[in-house]
Design an enzyme around this catalytic site. Structure first.
Site, short mmCIF file in Angstrom:
data_model
loop_
_atom_site.label_atom_id
_atom_site.label_comp_id
_atom_site.label_asym_id
_atom_site.label_seq_id
_atom_site.Cartn_x
_atom_site.Cartn_y
_atom_site.Cartn_z
N GLN A 146 0.84 -1.19 0.00
CA GLN A 146 0.00 0.00 0.00
C GLN A 146 0.88 1.25 0.00
O GLN A 146 1.99 1.25 0.54
CB GLN A 146 -0.95 0.02 1.20
CG GLN A 146 -0.27 0.05 2.55
CD GLN A 146 -1.24 0.27 3.70
OE1 GLN A 146 -2.38 0.67 3.50
NE2 GLN A 146 -0.79 0.01 4.92
N LEU A 148 0.65 3.89 1.61
CA LEU A 148 0.94 4.43 2.93
C LEU A 148 2.34 4.06 3.37
O LEU A 148 3.13 4.92 3.81
CB LEU A 148 -0.09 3.93 3.95
CG LEU A 148 0.20 4.24 5.41
CD1 LEU A 148 0.22 5.74 5.66
CD2 LEU A 148 -0.83 3.57 6.32
N TYR A 260 -5.38 5.94 18.54
CA TYR A 260 -4.42 5.02 17.93
C TYR A 260 -3.86 5.64 16.65
O TYR A 260 -2.64 5.64 16.43
CB TYR A 260 -5.10 3.69 17.63
CG TYR A 260 -4.19 2.66 17.00
CD1 TYR A 260 -3.33 1.90 17.78
CD2 TYR A 260 -4.21 2.44 15.63
CE1 TYR A 260 -2.50 0.94 17.21
CE2 TYR A 260 -3.39 1.49 15.05
CZ TYR A 260 -2.54 0.74 15.84
OH TYR A 260 -1.73 -0.21 15.27
N TYR A 261 -4.74 6.19 15.81
CA TYR A 261 -4.26 6.81 14.58
C TYR A 261 -3.76 8.23 14.82
O TYR A 261 -2.98 8.76 14.04
CB TYR A 261 -5.34 6.76 13.51
CG TYR A 261 -5.30 5.43 12.80
CD1 TYR A 261 -4.42 5.21 11.75
CD2 TYR A 261 -6.09 4.37 13.23
CE1 TYR A 261 -4.33 3.98 11.13
CE2 TYR A 261 -6.00 3.12 12.61
CZ TYR A 261 -5.12 2.94 11.56
OH TYR A 261 -5.02 1.71 10.96
N HIS A 418 -11.64 4.58 9.66
CA HIS A 418 -11.23 3.80 10.83
C HIS A 418 -12.22 3.90 11.98
O HIS A 418 -11.94 3.45 13.09
CB HIS A 418 -9.84 4.24 11.29
CG HIS A 418 -8.75 3.86 10.34
ND1 HIS A 418 -8.46 2.54 10.07
CD2 HIS A 418 -7.91 4.59 9.58
CE1 HIS A 418 -7.47 2.49 9.19
NE2 HIS A 418 -7.13 3.72 8.87
N ASP A 438 -13.33 -2.24 25.19
CA ASP A 438 -13.64 -2.01 23.78
C ASP A 438 -12.77 -2.97 22.99
O ASP A 438 -11.57 -3.09 23.25
CB ASP A 438 -13.33 -0.57 23.39
CG ASP A 438 -13.87 -0.22 22.00
OD1 ASP A 438 -13.43 -0.86 21.03
OD2 ASP A 438 -14.69 0.69 21.89
N ARG A 443 -7.35 -7.31 13.98
CA ARG A 443 -6.16 -7.24 13.15
C ARG A 443 -4.95 -7.75 13.94
O ARG A 443 -4.89 -7.59 15.16
CB ARG A 443 -5.90 -5.79 12.71
CG ARG A 443 -4.74 -5.61 11.76
CD ARG A 443 -4.49 -4.15 11.47
NE ARG A 443 -3.46 -3.97 10.45
CZ ARG A 443 -2.93 -2.81 10.11
NH1 ARG A 443 -3.32 -1.70 10.72
NH2 ARG A 443 -2.01 -2.73 9.18
N HIS A 469 -19.83 -3.29 21.00
CA HIS A 469 -19.46 -2.20 21.89
C HIS A 469 -20.45 -2.06 23.04
O HIS A 469 -21.57 -2.58 22.99
CB HIS A 469 -19.40 -0.88 21.11
CG HIS A 469 -18.44 -0.93 19.97
ND1 HIS A 469 -18.78 -1.42 18.72
CD2 HIS A 469 -17.14 -0.56 19.88
CE1 HIS A 469 -17.73 -1.34 17.92
NE2 HIS A 469 -16.72 -0.83 18.60
N GLU A 670 -4.02 -16.74 50.14
CA GLU A 670 -5.25 -17.50 49.91
C GLU A 670 -6.42 -16.92 50.70
O GLU A 670 -7.17 -17.63 51.36
CB GLU A 670 -5.05 -18.98 50.24
CG GLU A 670 -4.01 -19.65 49.33
CD GLU A 670 -3.88 -21.14 49.56
OE1 GLU A 670 -3.99 -21.56 50.73
OE2 GLU A 670 -3.70 -21.87 48.58
#
Length: 740
Positions: A146, A148, A260-261, A418, A438, A443, A469, A670
């Protein structure tokens, strides 16, 4: 093609008439992208005196030395992400970047010669390369599957070329530029206009790659493309680096595709901005849009758990944190070019690495001089969209430095390609552990056995669907019928937010368009009560309004081991079936179903601590125990549990729930303590659709009432409800009434 050739020759001619040296010894502006002559001198002078600078240099030199020992390998591209040729080309740009930087700081020509030989080999093969043979991307590259990845290669390679520019002969430069860099930049821009002009993280990487190539080679035309986009049919376009800065960040610095992005896209933003600032300081790029890049970095750090891992909503991978190399670059660059916020030095110290540039030098020096201040995780509300008016999200935190509990409620816009169909979803973290989860994305990044490391088919059929979700699915159909284009047209509305009282923080938002004929409003409270409950709890009020009868499913995905439920259920221990056939339901095994007429409680154990989810139910409510993993022959999905509260044949309906941490176990001693918690029941006592009156009772028969005016968010409005002959009055959107 003729146009491209003309551009190449004009670019070379411009380089020549600007007086670029053809000898190794002549002083020029190079390097100019990340390192500069000035910063190089500072680093060399103080390298041994600043520990973090020295260790960062040692690591980079070790990487360069290893690559030189292993020799140059430029294979013919053929593999998807995660396989040999993909990984090798990725390793090559990292090796060139490392060797080029080390050359500048040591003046050892061994490193420069390594980069030179590598670039000449790429220049030899690049003109022969067709489109990549793996046809799995809407925008394929040549070296990579790709474009990217193609852009990432150029961002790093441009910096390597910049570092050895003066080492190269004129013939070497013309060969590398005409056979590799200029055609490569053309491929990323004028041959891939839709990607290059796209307002998206792919577009950000593409414009940064072409712009850095232009600055490294002195090609002003490439820089103009990067800053302002590629014209279409001779007309100017709304595209380019400045537009990417305008459109993808909210005024507070929230990036519309999620944290994340945001982490991933920050690297091209800040690295190209640094290069532009070095080469064209008159643009004042770090002041652009009221210092938006510095705000973006600060916001990225805030969208993490207190262990540094990002909130994993939208297409996100679990476990990614602010230790990622993108954030190393981002923190160093915005610290040096912004307000010198000493709080982020604490994060930089945790990263234990700086980039070898003026920015990294300043960060390492400041840390060595003890200028760090504690980084503070705050409660905050962030708008989405360029104007901050496309919904948003809220993060509510409690405890010292926000370390005890964190509640995230998302009411942002879709998030481009996304995004997920998860309007009004939420996550909850307790002492660093994700409790209400979540799924993130389906992936395995760069794991070649899993679709070549790309997104799995289940990302569309499961991870993006509403039922995946912690929000309400109506009639077993995802929001907007799982139509991204439709979802992008609308956004929820933030209705109320108040975190002034750290012990009673509230957020409320409304979604009117996700389901035809249904208005959804969710109000969430992070309540730290030391009197009645003795702990921090989450209170959730999910109000639905509809003139038609519907089925409402509210799932709670939890991280931990099932311990107990008061529901009377039938467990399917020998045969199981999927909950449905579409919109993600086909991926949920139904493990048990039952009833809990007077409220349901589910208790589970996570990280040696008990948690109970309490929800109001009635005689019509169904309780479904489910687990992810149906219709998954390749075992792509994680087998995680959830409890679904199902309300059938309902028009107006309000789910009220409470999440309570309590007790725990000590595996060494315990011992177990407080396995049942303090909450006895929770219910909504209001019969008026305009109000919610949440009554919480404890095992000690104490009670707490929370009154909410669902339609009125004015702070001075007065309200009254009469319940069982008792009048309840309050002012403002929400009030708590404690009866001990």
């Amino acid at each position: 093609m003729k146009k491209q050739i003309v551009i190449v020759f004009i670019s070379v001619f411009l380089v020549q008439i600007m007086g670029t040296s053809c000898t190794k010894k002549q002083v020029s502006k190079h390097p100019i992208l990340s390192l500069t002559q000035e910063s190089k001198s500072l680093i060399k002078k103080d390298l041994e005196e600043i520990p973090l600078l020295q260790s960062s240099f040692d690591e980079l030199k070790k990487e360069a030395d290893k690559a030189i020992r292993e020799g140059i390998d430029v294979p013919t591209p053929k593999d998807p992400a995660g396989a040999y040729t993909h990984n090798q080309h990725k390793a090559n740009y990292m090796a060139m970047y490392a060797a080029g930087t080390v050359y500048q700081l040591t003046e050892d020509e061994t490193y420069a010669d390594f980069v030179r030989e590598m670039l000449l080999e790429y220049a030899r093969i690049y003109p022969t390369l067709p489109e990549h043979p793996v046809k799995k991307s809407y925008a394929p590259g040549k070296l990579f599957w790709q474009s990217l990845n193609e852009a990432v290669w150029m961002v790093y390679t441009s910096q390597a070329y910049d570092c050895i520019y003066d080492f190269l002969s004129e013939n070497d430069r013309q060969l590398i530029e005409n056979n590799l860099l200029f055609p490569y930049a053309d491929f990323l821009s004028i041959e891939s206009v839709k990607v290059f002009n796209r307002i998206h993280n792919h577009g950000v990487w593409a414009v940064a790659a072409v712009g850095m190539c232009g600055l490294a080679t002195g090609n002003d035309e490439l820089v103009e493309r990067a800053l302002y986009g590629v014209p279409v049919n001779g007309e100017k376009v709304h595209a380019g680096f400045l537009v990417q800065m305008d459109e993808l960040f909210s005024p507070e610095g929230y990036y519309t595709e999620g944290p994340y992005y945001q982490r991933y896209a920050l690297l091209p933003y800040v690295v190209f901005a640094q290069a532009v600032n070095n080469a064209r300081p008159e643009l004042k790029i770090f002041e652009y849009r009221n210092n938006i890049l510095e705000k973006a970095v600060s916001t990225t750090l805030q969208l993490t758990n207190t262990d540094g891992t990002f909130f994993a909503f939208n297409d996100a991978m679990k476990g990614m944190s602010f230790l990622a190399p993108e954030l190393v670059n981002a923190l160093d660059i915005v610290y040096a070019n912004g307000s010198h916020d000493e709080r982020i030095l604490t994060v930089a110290r945790m990263q234990d690495q700086v980039i070898l540039s003026a920015s990294g030098y300043r960060v390492a020096k400041a840390i060595a001089e003890g200028q760090t201040k504690d980084f503070v995780w705050n409660s905050m509300q962030l708008g989405d969209g360029a104007k901050g008016d496309k919904g948003g999200l809220a993060v509510l935190r409690s405890g010292k430095n926000g370390a005890e509990s964190a509640l995230m409620m998302k009411y942002a816009s879709h998030g481009l390609s996304h995004g997920h169909f998860d309007r009004l979803t939420c996550n909850f973290f307790d002492n660093g552990t994700e409790i209400l989860t979540d799924y993130g994305s389906a992936r395995y990044v760069n794991v070649v056995q899993k679709e070549g490391g790309r997104y799995l088919p289940e990302n569309d059929t499961w991870a993006k669907q509403t039922i995946a979700h912690n929000t309400v699915t109506v009639n077993e159909t995802s929001h907007f019928d799982a139509d991204m284009d439709e979802a992008e047209k609308f956004n929820p509305e933030g209705f109320y937010y108040n975190a002034d009282d750290p012990n009673f923080q509230v957020v409320s938002a409304i979604e009117k368009n996700a389901v035809s004929g249904v208005q959804m409003q969710r109000t969430m409270i992070l309540y730290s009560d030391t009197d009645i409950l003795g702990k921090t709890v989450v209170i959730d009020v999910f109000n639905l309004r509809s003139k038609q009868k519907n089925q409402y499913d509210l799932p709670w995905y939890y991280s931990g081991q099932f311990i107990y439920t008061n529901a009377k259920y039938n467990a399917f221990t020998t045969t199981q079936h999927a909950l449905g056939n579409n919109y993600g339901y086909e991926h949920l095994w139904l493990e048990a179903e039952g009833k809990a007429d007077n409220g349901v409680q589910l208790t589970f154990l996570s990280n040696y601590k008990f948690y109970s989810i309490h929800s109001e139910t009635n005689e019509n409510t169904e309780i479904l125990m489910a687990r992810i993993g149906a219709d998954d022959p390749n075992f792509n999905l994680r087998r995680e549990p959830c409890m679904i509260i199902r309300e059938k044949n309902a028009g107006d309906h309000t789910f009220v729930s409470l999440v309570e941490p309590h007790g725990g176990t000590d595996p060494n001693m315990e011992l177990t303590h407080s396995p049942f918690g303090m909450v006895k029941s929770i219910k909504n006592s209001s019969n008026d659709v305009n109000y919610a009156l949440v009554e919480i009772k404890t095992q000690n028969d104490d009670s707490l009432t929370i009154a909410i005016a669902l339609n009125d968010n004015k702070e001075n409005s007065e309200h009254m409800l009469s319940i069982a002959g008792k009048e309840i009055k309050w002012t403002g959107f929400i009030a708590k009434i404690q009866n001990k």
